[in-house]
Scaffold this motif. Sequence first.
Motif, PDB file in Angstrom:
ATOM      1  N   ARG A 101      39.129  86.181  -3.388  1.00 48.98           N
ATOM      2  CA  ARG A 101      38.611  87.147  -2.411  1.00 48.98           C
ATOM      3  C   ARG A 101      38.914  86.739  -0.973  1.00 48.98           C
ATOM      4  NH1 ARG A 101      34.021  88.919  -1.333  1.00 48.98           N
ATOM      5  NH2 ARG A 101      33.572  87.936   0.619  1.00 48.98           N
ATOM      6  N   ARG A 102      39.396  85.506  -0.774  1.00 44.94           N
ATOM      7  CA  ARG A 102      39.664  85.013   0.580  1.00 44.94           C
ATOM      8  C   ARG A 102      40.963  84.219   0.566  1.00 44.94           C
ATOM      9  NH1 ARG A 102      36.855  84.375   5.245  1.00 44.94           N
ATOM     10  NH2 ARG A 102      34.941  85.193   4.336  1.00 44.94           N
ATOM     11  N   VAL A 103      41.736  84.372   1.646  1.00 46.45           N
ATOM     12  CA  VAL A 103      43.013  83.659   1.776  1.00 46.45           C
ATOM     13  C   VAL A 103      42.991  82.874   3.085  1.00 46.45           C
ATOM     14  CG1 VAL A 103      45.522  83.886   1.943  1.00 46.45           C
ATOM     15  CG2 VAL A 103      44.225  85.429   0.449  1.00 46.45           C
ATOM     16  N   HIS A 104      43.414  81.618   3.015  1.00 45.31           N
ATOM     17  CA  HIS A 104      43.481  80.742   4.186  1.00 45.31           C
ATOM     18  C   HIS A 104      44.940  80.465   4.541  1.00 45.31           C
ATOM     19  CE1 HIS A 104      39.291  78.759   3.341  1.00 45.31           C
ATOM     20  NE2 HIS A 104      39.205  80.039   3.607  1.00 45.31           N
ATOM     21  N   LEU A 105      45.155  80.090   5.785  1.00 46.64           N
ATOM     22  CA  LEU A 105      46.434  79.556   6.236  1.00 46.64           C
ATOM     23  C   LEU A 105      46.195  78.779   7.511  1.00 46.64           C
ATOM     24  CD1 LEU A 105      47.205  81.525   8.780  1.00 46.64           C
ATOM     25  CD2 LEU A 105      48.288  82.913   7.056  1.00 46.64           C
ATOM     26  N   THR A 106      47.201  78.033   7.939  1.00 45.87           N
ATOM     27  CA  THR A 106      47.118  77.300   9.197  1.00 45.87           C
ATOM     28  C   THR A 106      48.357  77.607  10.018  1.00 45.87           C
ATOM     29  OG1 THR A 106      48.226  75.316   8.366  1.00 45.87           O
ATOM     30  CG2 THR A 106      45.824  75.394   8.155  1.00 45.87           C
ATOM     31  N   ALA A 107      48.242  77.354  11.330  1.00 51.57           N
ATOM     32  CA  ALA A 107      49.389  77.519  12.227  1.00 51.57           C
ATOM     33  C   ALA A 107      49.252  76.509  13.353  1.00 51.57           C
ATOM     34  CB  ALA A 107      49.428  78.934  12.802  1.00 51.57           C
TER      35      ALA A 107
END
Length: 171
Positions: free
Chosen positions: A122-128
């Motif tokens: 239900r949730r998606v993470h990422l970094t930048a």
Amino acid sequence: MSSPTQIRLLAAPDTSALRDLRLTALTEAPRAFGSSLEEEELLGLDHFLRLAEADEKSAVLGAFTQGRMVGMTCISQYGKLKARHKAVIWGVYVNPEHRGRGLARQLLEAALARAASMPGVRRVHLTAAADNAAAIALYTTLGFVQYGREPESLCVGGELIDEVLMSCVLR
């Protein structure tokens, strides 16, 4: 007139193209990735074959123009029982000569659609990298919000790089 681009899941026949593009990405944009060229050059084709073969919990998506892979991203569901409601997008890259055509957006939209098909996600993470304004702006237009910042997250060539942590609730 530019040729149409196909966004699709990778499969075993794409293994060499995946390795080549990943190494290109690590060479061209080392600040954008947690892995280093030195580390990934040592990995055999079997590592990239495992990545290329999608399963229910992970996949690599490629952008192909005239049969050549010019962009990629990866999506993986967290494995631990208490975190299986989340997935992470990583390895977003488009060759410089193909940027500005919306390929990163298409890859990310396909990754989000893939995440939505993963059981329980239900949730998606990422970094930048905190100074990568273009990536952060793109992620924001796709519904990602910043929930934190990790100081000195990466050290690339002696330069310490902060990363922003972003999350998106699937609709």
